[in-house]
Design an enzyme around this catalytic site. Structure first.
Site, PDB file in Angstrom:
ATOM      1  N   ASP A 299       0.863  -1.168   0.000  1.00 39.16           N
ATOM      2  CA  ASP A 299       0.000   0.000   0.000  1.00 39.16           C
ATOM      3  C   ASP A 299       0.912   1.235   0.000  1.00 39.16           C
ATOM      4  OD1 ASP A 299      -2.158   1.637  -0.076  1.00 39.16           O
ATOM      5  OD2 ASP A 299      -3.227   0.719   1.575  1.00 39.16           O
TER       6      ASP A 299
HETATM    7  C1  BGC Z   1      -5.121   3.039  -0.057  1.00 35.91           C
HETATM    8  C2  BGC Z   1      -5.287   1.943  -1.080  1.00 35.91           C
HETATM    9  C3  BGC Z   1      -5.192   2.518  -2.466  1.00 35.91           C
HETATM   10  C4  BGC Z   1      -3.870   3.245  -2.612  1.00 35.91           C
HETATM   11  C5  BGC Z   1      -3.634   3.820  -3.990  1.00 35.91           C
HETATM   12  C6  BGC Z   1      -3.902   3.901  -0.324  1.00 35.91           C
HETATM   13  O1  BGC Z   1      -3.874   5.008   0.505  1.00 35.91           O
HETATM   14  O2  BGC Z   1      -5.046   2.470   1.234  1.00 35.91           O
HETATM   15  O3  BGC Z   1      -6.497   1.274  -0.881  1.00 35.91           O
HETATM   16  O4  BGC Z   1      -5.317   1.502  -3.416  1.00 35.91           O
HETATM   17  O5  BGC Z   1      -3.841   4.296  -1.674  1.00 35.91           O
HETATM   18  O6  BGC Z   1      -4.447   4.889  -4.266  1.00 35.91           O
END
Ligand code: BGC
Length: 756
Positions: A299
């Site tokens: 993440d």
């Molecule tokens: C979120 C994810 C997301 C990623 C990319 C993160 O802050 O937790 O769910 O896919 O950002 O945007």
């Protein structure tokens, strides 16, 4: 038998055995090769490409960065451009549209030494540009096949706009309404998350990733992210392995079985080790037990966050932890690019580890067909023809109607009659609001496309119906005014009905949107009370991404429609349900508590040694609030009514691998044709470990005409009831299983059988 005969026999047996062993071994080898070929296609192409790659180029493939955003769309930042040209980038996310992706892809293909194409990722969560209801709302349909279609549409639109890969579905089983990301989930139940997760993966990935209407999916967030203490996003998680395996793992298993090609690490820790560096989670369970062959992406900046977690001293330490957990791609921190070369030089990480990660990423690029034509997803004509196609919008409208949950309908206030209702006051900060209908994560969705409730009502009444509108108050926690309430009261006084749209703004749930209170923000309840005071019947339209404590409304307002955030077709869908063109059938995938302080609050809780008894003080309960839910899991009304009768079990005893037939008669006892979700729950009464008081095992949505009766039958396999016993053995111990069938998790008929 003499000695020679014996020796002869022995030799013969040995010979036969040797022959058959050779045969099986050859066969095994062949089978293995075929299996490997299936699981690891493009091996030759990958090997020959990797033979040419420098270490730096390999590490570049592990790097994923976001292209910048402005209000009008994605932008290309200079340093990214240079990084791509230097071969330091494997993928880009938040980069979308044909124009933008072609620009970036051209640099990768034409300006780098080996011309390896980029992979473009994006959070396509509930639609790309045709926006469907937020995931929790989609789940309220209890129609996974339909949500598979929605994911197909999202994939088709995204794939036509240059996107190869979505960061969805989210599989976090979400028991705590304070946690804002409950909106992205399929609610509090593991089975719903499993079934809807599987449907979404199949919708996104289709049968062949090479098809131009499919994209790669991501099972996220691995794992147990939704158990954040206090419902506060990114907070500590501390759960048992039993809970991990019984509640949180099944949706991931189902998503991987359905073909999810990538997995995203979660921000939280598990058993003291942040997920992004957790070898037990990734090496033992994901790669070992579940046999996952795809690639793992972190993440957002999760690798260096291990420094803040306190398990890594510095960036290098963090990179080492992540690599050792077989985490392949680094989202947004540039940590691998900066740290891996040094770690390899010091011998802390082997080049072999990097090779494995590169191989997994390249394999997906081959599968997507990017090496054949890196621009195949970025086609101007296809983008133009595909985005917001009429059939997509129709599907969005259908799903939106089916996501609506009718929470209350006293004296059949709804549906409104077009003939009898001549004057409608439309009130509230969400009534003429396009922006918030998008909900959390809206990809390329443009709010100007959304149909508001006010517009939907206008489109659905006779020409001579008078419609007035007042905002009443703002959607704010603080700094709101109550000045507009007077105007709202004035228009309500003159109307036959007041439709009041209240709830949350789109950014009040979702990531980093945890709340200490589930009450309506600001002066919205005050507005509702003032309008109700006029004596004009109120239809409350609730919009939110989470359960809300609308106790006052439940007690006082005659009709309540729960509409989540329905996306592009919201207003049209709500109006059609309001005027009875569609009879609502949505059911809650989450429990609504009476008070925020009851959270986490879910139907499949344990019984405890002192189960709640309202008349006994020393039982498990709160003394300052009724302990029952405001609305139970699985709840939802219809304009008609359903009666349940005659629950029957095919046998009263089954073996540990047996099946029992459970049937029930359901009758439409009202005046409208309607759909009903018939729900099956069980409880294992005694086991070596405590079991939940109810667990959803199956459901079926049926449609009945007035007066019609249907027998609904479920085949319940003992295997569906398996759990981990006190020794962590997976199976079922003998004893009584209670079976419940009904219209929601509380109103049920019951019977029981025994497992031998
Ligand atoms: C979120 C994810 C997301 C990623 C990319 C993160 O802050 O937790 O769910 O896919 O950002 O945007």
């Amino acid at each position: 038998m003499n000695r020679f005969t014996y020796l002869y026999l022995l030799l013969a047996v040995f010979f036969i055995h040797a022959c058959s062993t050779t045969n099986t071994t050859e066969q095994d080898d062949q089978d293995r090769e075929v299996a490997e070929q299936d699981q690891r296609p493009y091996q030759e192409e990958i090997d020959s490409l990797m033979a040419e790659m420098t270490l730096e180029e390999k590490i570049g493939q592990l790097n994923l960065l976001s292209s910048g955003f402005t209000e009008t769309g994605p932008t290309l930042q200079d340093d990214y451009q240079d990084m791509i040209a230097d071969g330091n980038m494997g993928g880009i996310f938040n980069g979308f549209t044909v124009e933008h992706t072609r620009d970036l892809q051209r640099i990768a293909v034409e300006e780098t030494r080996l011309g390896i194409p980029l992979i473009f990722g994006f959070d396509v969560i509930h639609g790309y540009q045709t926006i469907f209801p937020v995931p929790i709302g989609e789940t309220a349909t209890w129609e996974p096949d339909l949500i598979k279609e929605a994911s197909q549409v999202a994939a088709e639109e995204a794939a036509a706009a240059g996107v190869h890969w979505t960061f969805a579905p989210m599989l976090d089983v979400s028991p705590d309404p304070r946690w804002g990301r409950i909106v992205e989930s399929a609610g509090e139940d593991p089975l719903l998350n499993e079934i809807f997760g599987e449907a979404r993966v199949k919708g996104f990935e289709g049968d062949d990733l090479k098809d131009l209407n499919t994209i790669l999916s991501t099972a996220k967030h691995y794992i147990a992210y939704s158990e954040a203490e206090g419902g506060r996003d990114y907070n500590t998680v501390d759960i048992s392995e039993r809970m991990l395996r019984e509640i949180h793992l099944p949706p991931f298993r189902a998503a991987l079985d359905a073909g999810a090609g990538t997995v995203m690490t979660a921000f939280n820790e598990y058993d003291g080790v942040p997920a992004t560096g957790n070898q037990f989670l990734f090496n033992d369970i994901l790669r070992g037990e579940l046999g996952f062959e795809g690639f793992v992406v972190t993440d957002y900046t999760a690798i260096p966050e291990m420094i803040e977690h306190g398990v890594a001293a510095d960036e290098a330490d963090a990179a080492e932890l992540a690599m050792n957990a077989n985490v392949d791609m680094d989202m947004q921190s540039i940590n691998y690019v900066e740290e891996l070369p040094g770690l390899i030089e010091e011998g802390k990480i082997s080049e072999d580890q990097v090779d494995q990660a590169v191989e997994r990423i390249l394999r997906k690029k081959f599968k997507l067909g990017l090496f054949e034509d890196p621009y195949r997803y970025s086609d101007y004509d296809r983008e133009e023809e595909t985005i917001m196609r009429d059939d997509f919008l129709e599907l969005a409208l259908d799903i939106s109607k089916r996501s609506i949950v009718l929470m209350k309908n006293e004296d059949q206030t709804l549906p409104l009659s077009r003939e009898e209702v001549n004057d409608i006051a439309v009130i509230g900060p969400l009534a003429d609001n396009q922006y918030d209908l998008l909900g959390s994560w809206s990809a390329a969705g443009e709010y100007e496309d959304n149909i508001t409730l006010l517009e939907g009502i206008r489109n659905n009444v006779e020409d001579n119906t008078n419609i007035t509108y007042a905002e009443g108050t703002e959607l704010e926690f603080e700094d709101y005014t109550t000045d507009g309430i007077e105007e709202a009261v004035e228009i309500a006084e003159d109307a036959d009905v007041a439709v009041v749209a209240v709830g949350e703004g789109r950014h009040m749930s979702g990531e980093a949107a945890s709340r200490v209170s589930l009450d309506l923000p600001g002066a919205q309840e005050e507005l509702l009370e003032a309008v109700h005071e006029t004596g004009t019947p109120v239809v409350m339209v609730l919009m939110s991404g989470r359960p809300m404590t609308i106790n006052w409304a439940e007690e006082n307002v005659p009709a309540i429609m729960n509409t989540w955030f329905l996306g592009t077709k919201a207003g049209e869908a709500i109006a059609q349900v309001m005027f009875g063109d569609y009879n609502p059938a949505g059911k809650l995938p989450v429990t609504y508590p009476r008070h925020t302080g009851m959270s986490p609050y879910y139907y499949n809780h344990k019984n405890t040694g002192r189960p709640m008894d309202p008349d006994e003080r020393y039982t498990s309960k709160y003394i300052d609030e009724e302990n029952s839910p405001l609305y139970p899991f699985g709840f939802g009304l219809s304009y008609t009514t359903f009666g349940y009768d005659n629950i029957q079990l095919g046998s009263d005893e089954i073996s540990k691998d047996g099946t029992v037939e459970v049937s029930v008669e359901v009758t439409n006892t009202g005046d409208y044709t309607g759909e009903e979700v018939v729900q099956l729950y069980t409880r294992k009464m005694v086991a070596s470990v405590t079991r939940p008081v109810k667990e959803l095992r199956d459901f079926e949505k049926i449609e009945l005409d007035p007066g019609e009766t249907r027998t609904v039958t479920f085949d319940l396999d003992a295997e569906q009831l398996y759990y981990y016993d006190k020794d962590m053995e997976y199976g079922i111990e003998p004893g009584e299983v209670r079976v419940f069938v009904g219209t929601n998790s509380e109103e049920v008929l019951e019977d029981s059988f025994t497992v031998r």
